[in-house]
Design a protein around this motif. Sequence first.
Motif, PDB file in Angstrom:
ATOM      1  N   ARG A   5      64.978 -17.523  13.939  1.00 56.84           N
ATOM      2  CA  ARG A   5      65.450 -18.896  14.187  1.00 56.84           C
ATOM      3  C   ARG A   5      65.792 -18.884  15.535  1.00 56.84           C
ATOM      4  O   ARG A   5      65.793 -19.956  16.089  1.00 56.84           O
ATOM      5  N   ILE A   6      66.472 -18.047  16.288  1.00 58.59           N
ATOM      6  CA  ILE A   6      66.756 -18.333  17.698  1.00 58.59           C
ATOM      7  C   ILE A   6      65.415 -18.305  18.490  1.00 58.59           C
ATOM      8  O   ILE A   6      65.482 -19.329  19.352  1.00 58.59           O
ATOM      9  N   THR A   7      64.704 -17.644  18.086  1.00 59.44           N
ATOM     10  CA  THR A   7      63.315 -17.563  18.919  1.00 59.44           C
ATOM     11  C   THR A   7      62.620 -19.317  18.776  1.00 59.44           C
ATOM     12  O   THR A   7      62.298 -19.639  19.570  1.00 59.44           O
ATOM     13  N   SER A  33      61.787  -9.450  19.967  1.00 55.74           N
ATOM     14  CA  SER A  33      61.859  -9.832  18.459  1.00 55.74           C
ATOM     15  C   SER A  33      61.511  -8.598  17.428  1.00 55.74           C
ATOM     16  O   SER A  33      60.543  -7.784  17.823  1.00 55.74           O
ATOM     17  N   PRO A  34      62.125  -8.439  16.430  1.00 57.49           N
ATOM     18  CA  PRO A  34      61.831  -7.212  15.625  1.00 57.49           C
ATOM     19  C   PRO A  34      60.653  -7.233  15.091  1.00 57.49           C
ATOM     20  O   PRO A  34      60.111  -6.112  14.938  1.00 57.49           O
ATOM     21  N   GLY A  35      59.853  -8.232  15.083  1.00 58.40           N
ATOM     22  CA  GLY A  35      58.331  -8.183  14.830  1.00 58.40           C
ATOM     23  C   GLY A  35      57.416  -7.836  15.922  1.00 58.40           C
ATOM     24  O   GLY A  35      56.416  -7.707  15.561  1.00 58.40           O
ATOM     25  N   ARG A  36      57.804  -7.645  17.197  1.00 55.61           N
ATOM     26  CA  ARG A  36      57.343  -7.310  18.223  1.00 55.61           C
ATOM     27  C   ARG A  36      55.987  -8.104  18.262  1.00 55.61           C
ATOM     28  O   ARG A  36      54.791  -7.693  18.654  1.00 55.61           O
ATOM     29  N   VAL A  37      56.156  -9.544  18.062  1.00 54.67           N
ATOM     30  CA  VAL A  37      54.893 -10.291  17.844  1.00 54.67           C
ATOM     31  C   VAL A  37      53.827  -9.770  16.862  1.00 54.67           C
ATOM     32  O   VAL A  37      52.597  -9.686  17.124  1.00 54.67           O
ATOM     33  N   GLY A  38      54.210  -9.345  15.741  1.00 56.97           N
ATOM     34  CA  GLY A  38      53.007  -8.669  14.917  1.00 56.97           C
ATOM     35  C   GLY A  38      53.542  -8.548  13.590  1.00 56.97           C
ATOM     36  O   GLY A  38      52.635  -8.328  12.782  1.00 56.97           O
ATOM     37  N   ARG A  39      54.999  -8.819  13.085  1.00 53.59           N
ATOM     38  CA  ARG A  39      55.146  -9.013  11.638  1.00 53.59           C
ATOM     39  C   ARG A  39      55.460 -10.142  11.370  1.00 53.59           C
ATOM     40  O   ARG A  39      55.641 -11.277  12.069  1.00 53.59           O
ATOM     41  N   THR A  40      55.494 -10.654  10.135  1.00 55.02           N
ATOM     42  CA  THR A  40      55.778 -11.966   9.392  1.00 55.02           C
ATOM     43  C   THR A  40      57.129 -12.215   8.925  1.00 55.02           C
ATOM     44  O   THR A  40      57.767 -13.022   8.810  1.00 55.02           O
ATOM     45  N   LYS A  41      57.947 -10.939   8.969  1.00 56.93           N
ATOM     46  CA  LYS A  41      59.500 -11.192   8.566  1.00 56.93           C
ATOM     47  C   LYS A  41      60.128 -10.319   9.480  1.00 56.93           C
ATOM     48  O   LYS A  41      59.744  -9.433   9.918  1.00 56.93           O
ATOM     49  N   HIS A  42      61.591 -10.642   9.720  1.00 58.67           N
ATOM     50  CA  HIS A  42      62.459  -9.998  10.650  1.00 58.67           C
ATOM     51  C   HIS A  42      63.468  -9.514   9.743  1.00 58.67           C
ATOM     52  O   HIS A  42      63.837  -9.746   8.619  1.00 58.67           O
ATOM     53  N   VAL A  61      53.825 -23.684  18.583  1.00 59.73           N
ATOM     54  CA  VAL A  61      54.185 -22.160  18.322  1.00 59.73           C
ATOM     55  C   VAL A  61      55.391 -21.919  17.468  1.00 59.73           C
ATOM     56  O   VAL A  61      55.623 -21.468  16.204  1.00 59.73           O
ATOM     57  N   SER A  62      56.299 -22.661  17.947  1.00 54.29           N
ATOM     58  CA  SER A  62      57.603 -22.769  17.326  1.00 54.29           C
ATOM     59  C   SER A  62      57.649 -23.562  16.049  1.00 54.29           C
ATOM     60  O   SER A  62      58.231 -23.203  15.166  1.00 54.29           O
ATOM     61  N   ILE A  63      56.982 -24.723  15.973  1.00 59.74           N
ATOM     62  CA  ILE A  63      56.917 -25.305  14.712  1.00 59.74           C
ATOM     63  C   ILE A  63      56.166 -24.533  13.488  1.00 59.74           C
ATOM     64  O   ILE A  63      56.726 -24.271  12.508  1.00 59.74           O
ATOM     65  N   ALA A  64      55.043 -24.095  14.062  1.00 56.01           N
ATOM     66  CA  ALA A  64      54.319 -22.921  13.137  1.00 56.01           C
ATOM     67  C   ALA A  64      55.173 -21.838  12.796  1.00 56.01           C
ATOM     68  O   ALA A  64      55.163 -21.387  11.656  1.00 56.01           O
ATOM     69  N   GLY A  65      56.003 -21.209  13.689  1.00 62.40           N
ATOM     70  CA  GLY A  65      56.790 -20.116  13.416  1.00 62.40           C
ATOM     71  C   GLY A  65      57.961 -20.583  12.329  1.00 62.40           C
ATOM     72  O   GLY A  65      58.176 -19.785  11.540  1.00 62.40           O
ATOM     73  N   PHE A 114      60.518 -16.319  25.937  1.00 63.77           N
ATOM     74  CA  PHE A 114      59.609 -14.998  26.208  1.00 63.77           C
ATOM     75  C   PHE A 114      60.128 -14.051  25.809  1.00 63.77           C
ATOM     76  O   PHE A 114      59.620 -12.863  25.133  1.00 63.77           O
ATOM     77  N   ILE A 115      61.669 -13.717  26.536  1.00 64.90           N
ATOM     78  CA  ILE A 115      62.253 -12.194  26.109  1.00 64.90           C
ATOM     79  C   ILE A 115      62.475 -12.244  24.611  1.00 64.90           C
ATOM     80  O   ILE A 115      62.403 -11.344  23.989  1.00 64.90           O
ATOM     81  N   ALA A 116      62.859 -13.348  23.914  1.00 69.15           N
ATOM     82  CA  ALA A 116      63.163 -13.490  22.510  1.00 69.15           C
ATOM     83  C   ALA A 116      61.790 -13.003  21.750  1.00 69.15           C
ATOM     84  O   ALA A 116      61.641 -12.495  20.891  1.00 69.15           O
ATOM     85  N   VAL A 117      60.690 -13.598  22.197  1.00 72.58           N
ATOM     86  CA  VAL A 117      59.453 -13.295  21.498  1.00 72.58           C
ATOM     87  C   VAL A 117      58.947 -11.650  21.956  1.00 72.58           C
ATOM     88  O   VAL A 117      58.801 -11.141  20.857  1.00 72.58           O
ATOM     89  N   GLY A 118      59.141 -11.192  23.028  1.00 75.61           N
ATOM     90  CA  GLY A 118      58.856 -10.009  23.361  1.00 75.61           C
ATOM     91  C   GLY A 118      59.568  -8.701  22.612  1.00 75.61           C
ATOM     92  O   GLY A 118      59.173  -7.897  22.398  1.00 75.61           O
TER      93      GLY A 118
END
Length: 221
Positions: free
Chosen positions: A169-171, A212-221, A157-161, A206-210
Motif C-alpha cells: 500500500r505504501i509503495t 519491499s518484502p517482495g524485493r520486486v519479485g513476489r506477489t504478496k507481502h 505500475v502503481s495502478i497495476a500493483g 524507488f526505495i520502497a520498491v527496492g
Amino acid sequence: MTLQRMGGFAAVTCAATYVFGFALLVTVLAPLRYGTIDIDAAAVVAFIDVRPGVLIVWNTVIYILNALALTVVVLALHARLAIATPDWAATTRAFGLLWATLVLAAGMIGNVAVERAAHLFPTDPARAVAVWDMLHSVELGLGGGNEIAGGVWILLVSIAGLMGRSLGRITVGLGLLTGTAGLATLFPFIGDISGAVFGLGGIAWFIAVGLSPGRVGRTKH
C-alpha cells in the motif's frame, strides 16, 4: 543474482541518483539557477570552462546511470506484475523502456553540450553559450525538463500493483502521488513545483520498491 534481486538493487540505485542530483543542485549548481526556468546559460558555460567535469559527472549519474538501473527495474517489475495483471504489466514495460531510452538520450546530449561548450568557449564564448543553450533545450525536451514519460510509467505500475495486489500500500500510494506529479510537469506554471515533488517522491518510491518484502519479485507481502 536473480533478476528480482537485481531489480531491488537497481531501484535503490535509481533513488541514489536522485539524491545525488538534488544534493548537487542545491549546493554547487544553485548559483547558476540550474534546474529552473531562469537558468543563467552564460554563467553555466563559464562554469563549464573552469569545471567541466562537474556537469559531466552530473549528467552521467542522473541520466545515464539512472537509465541503466531503470531498465533493470522496469524488467523486474514487469515480471512481478505479470503474475496477477499480465496485460497491465506489458503496458508498463513498454512505457518504462520508453522512459529509460529518453533519460539515456538526455544524458548523452547533456554531455555533448558540455563538451562542445568547453571546446568553443576559449575562442568564441558567445557561440559556446548559444550551442550549449540549444543542446540543453533538447536535453530538457527529452526528459530533463518534464517528467511525463516517467509519470505515466510510475502511475501505471502503481495502478497495476493496486489491482493485482502485487505492490504494498505504501509503495502504491507513493507511486500514485509521484506519477501524478510527473504528469503535472506538463503545465509550465507549476512545472518547478511538480518536478520537485516528482523527484522527492521518486526517491521514496524507488526505495520502497527496492526494499519491499517482495524485493520486486513476489506477489504478496
